[in-house]
Design a protein around this motif. Structure first.
Motif, PDB file in Angstrom:
ATOM      1  N   ALA A  15      27.372  20.646 -14.483  1.00  0.00           N
ATOM      2  CA  ALA A  15      26.567  19.541 -14.891  1.00  0.00           C
ATOM      3  C   ALA A  15      27.348  19.937 -16.349  1.00  0.00           C
ATOM      4  N   ARG A  16      27.201  21.106 -16.760  1.00  0.00           N
ATOM      5  CA  ARG A  16      27.514  22.253 -18.451  1.00  0.00           C
ATOM      6  C   ARG A  16      28.702  21.679 -18.196  1.00  0.00           C
ATOM      7  N   VAL A  17      30.380  21.914 -17.373  1.00  0.00           N
ATOM      8  CA  VAL A  17      30.972  21.970 -17.461  1.00  0.00           C
ATOM      9  C   VAL A  17      31.693  20.440 -17.713  1.00  0.00           C
ATOM     10  N   ASP A  18      30.841  19.526 -16.730  1.00  0.00           N
ATOM     11  CA  ASP A  18      31.106  18.521 -16.847  1.00  0.00           C
ATOM     12  C   ASP A  18      30.718  17.350 -18.086  1.00  0.00           C
ATOM     13  N   ALA A  19      30.434  17.913 -18.666  1.00  0.00           N
ATOM     14  CA  ALA A  19      31.085  17.713 -20.377  1.00  0.00           C
ATOM     15  C   ALA A  19      32.136  17.390 -21.131  1.00  0.00           C
ATOM     16  N   PHE A  20      32.559  18.035 -20.412  1.00  0.00           N
ATOM     17  CA  PHE A  20      34.181  18.680 -20.804  1.00  0.00           C
ATOM     18  C   PHE A  20      35.325  18.400 -20.295  1.00  0.00           C
ATOM     19  N   VAL A  21      34.691  18.612 -18.443  1.00  0.00           N
ATOM     20  CA  VAL A  21      35.695  18.319 -18.034  1.00  0.00           C
ATOM     21  C   VAL A  21      36.341  16.698 -17.662  1.00  0.00           C
ATOM     22  N   GLY A  22      35.227  15.976 -17.605  1.00  0.00           N
ATOM     23  CA  GLY A  22      34.968  13.910 -17.440  1.00  0.00           C
ATOM     24  C   GLY A  22      36.043  13.673 -17.830  1.00  0.00           C
ATOM     25  N   PRO A  23      35.540  13.927 -19.453  1.00  0.00           N
ATOM     26  CA  PRO A  23      36.745  13.396 -20.168  1.00  0.00           C
ATOM     27  C   PRO A  23      38.324  12.861 -20.254  1.00  0.00           C
ATOM     28  N   HIS A  24      38.289  14.249 -19.989  1.00  0.00           N
ATOM     29  CA  HIS A  24      39.441  14.971 -19.547  1.00  0.00           C
ATOM     30  C   HIS A  24      40.296  14.312 -18.544  1.00  0.00           C
ATOM     31  N   ARG A  28      43.269  11.172 -18.512  1.00  0.00           N
ATOM     32  CA  ARG A  28      44.676  12.095 -17.350  1.00  0.00           C
ATOM     33  C   ARG A  28      44.800  10.638 -17.056  1.00  0.00           C
ATOM     34  N   GLU A  29      43.856   9.857 -16.117  1.00  0.00           N
ATOM     35  CA  GLU A  29      43.648   8.880 -15.508  1.00  0.00           C
ATOM     36  C   GLU A  29      44.299   7.880 -16.316  1.00  0.00           C
ATOM     37  N   ALA A  30      43.608   7.722 -17.371  1.00  0.00           N
ATOM     38  CA  ALA A  30      44.322   6.527 -18.380  1.00  0.00           C
ATOM     39  C   ALA A  30      45.508   6.817 -18.764  1.00  0.00           C
ATOM     40  N   ARG A  31      46.360   7.888 -18.714  1.00  0.00           N
ATOM     41  CA  ARG A  31      47.401   8.938 -19.386  1.00  0.00           C
ATOM     42  C   ARG A  31      47.834   8.852 -21.016  1.00  0.00           C
ATOM     43  N   VAL A  32      46.462   9.243 -20.913  1.00  0.00           N
ATOM     44  CA  VAL A  32      46.069   9.636 -22.806  1.00  0.00           C
ATOM     45  C   VAL A  32      46.245  11.296 -22.771  1.00  0.00           C
ATOM     46  N   LYS A  33      46.775  11.331 -23.786  1.00  0.00           N
ATOM     47  CA  LYS A  33      47.050  12.584 -25.129  1.00  0.00           C
ATOM     48  C   LYS A  33      46.005  12.910 -25.565  1.00  0.00           C
ATOM     49  N   HIS A  34      45.210  13.986 -25.180  1.00  0.00           N
ATOM     50  CA  HIS A  34      44.612  14.049 -26.517  1.00  0.00           C
ATOM     51  C   HIS A  34      45.020  15.305 -27.069  1.00  0.00           C
TER      52      HIS A  34
END
Length: 282
Positions: A15-24, A28-34
């Motif tokens: 849950a702790r790392v999902d705050a970062f992993v989820g948006p990434h 990636r699914e939407a093919r949007v780079k940050h």
């Protein structure tokens, strides 16, 4: 450690790392780079799924954990508990020796707060191409002028190797991949971010909570790294740290100093883990 003890820790870590992993993963699914928030997932080799998986570290054996039995480094004992094996730790001795040497050398070296983040500027010096698809805040000419008016003193090879051919000779140092312990110093932003790399390279021998601590530090450092870079990231909500000005330099050094102080105990914890594991590896 029985399942009622280790399973909540595993869930809390995910849950702790999902705050970062989820948006990434959504980007990636939407093919949007940050250019800021994707860095830890694209530059470093640890995959999101590997970051999410919790490990207790060597010396702890898990009860009722069949999913761990087939993981790299793990073995099942006669009591049907699962844990990282002594043989695996012993096999990692070269890595442990090398990482401890680098971590200790970095910790012992005086911090240098005079680089002002010029490494990112040197990566776009006298070139039309940029490493990110974002405009330069001062334009190409203005960016080149900033580089030429500063002393470039990058001590981190993995930043220096991306300097443009025109910028590389301007650096006062010439770090290579073979002499990192001779150059890396604790105020360097990239050395601070690399604590995450060192931590996940020690997986599964160290507790995942330590890996997550290093990840969060690297995440925050990356924000400063790009705010001080020559790119115009205002559309992403990042106000620039204008390191070409006295006020910007002061802001950069203040934040850099805070990160160095925050990284010091993490570096020490990694050194202590190396020492603990080397005592097993022999």
């Amino acid at each position: 450690m029985d399942r009622t003890s280790w399973e909540p820790r595993a869930a809390a870590h995910a849950a702790r790392v999902d705050a970062f992993v989820g948006p990434h993963l959504a980007r990636r699914e939407a093919r949007v780079k940050h250019p800021v928030h994707d860095f830890l997932f694209t530059y470093y080799s640890q995959r999101p799924a590997q970051l999410r998986r919790w490990h207790p570290g060597y010396g702890v054996r898990l009860v009722d954990a069949p999913a761990y039995a087939g993981l790299k480094g793990y073995g099942v004992s006669t009591g049907s508990t699962t844990g990282v094996t002594e043989a695996y730790v012993a096999a990692q001795r070269p890595l442990l020796v090398a990482l401890r040497r680098l971590l200790a050398a970095t910790a012992e070296r005086p911090a240098n707060f005079g680089c002002f983040g010029m490494h990112e500027w040197a990566m776009v010096y006298r070139t039309e191409a940029t490493r990110h698809d974002w405009p330069l805040r001062l334009g190409a000419t203005g960016t080149d002028q900033v580089v030429e008016s500063h002393r470039i003193a990058c001590s981190h090879f993995d930043a220096y190797r991306f300097f443009t051919p025109a910028a590389a000779p301007l650096n006062t140092l010439s770090p290579t991949s073979a002499d990192r312990p001779d150059f890396e110093q604790p105020a360097c932003l990239h050395a601070g971010m690399d604590l995450y790399k060192h931590a996940f390279r020690l997986t599964p021998m160290i507790p995942s909570e330590l890996v997550a601590d290093a990840f969060e530090l690297a995440w925050d450092i990356r924000v400063l790294d790009m705010r001080a870079a020559p790119y115009d990231l205002a559309d992403l909500g990042f106000e620039p740290v204008r390191v070409e000005t006295p006020a910007g330099k002061a802001e950069y050094v203040e934040t850099q100093r805070a990160f160095a102080e925050r990284g010091a105990p993490l570096r020490q914890r990694l050194i202590e883990e190396c020492d603990r594991l080397l005592a097993v590896a022999g």
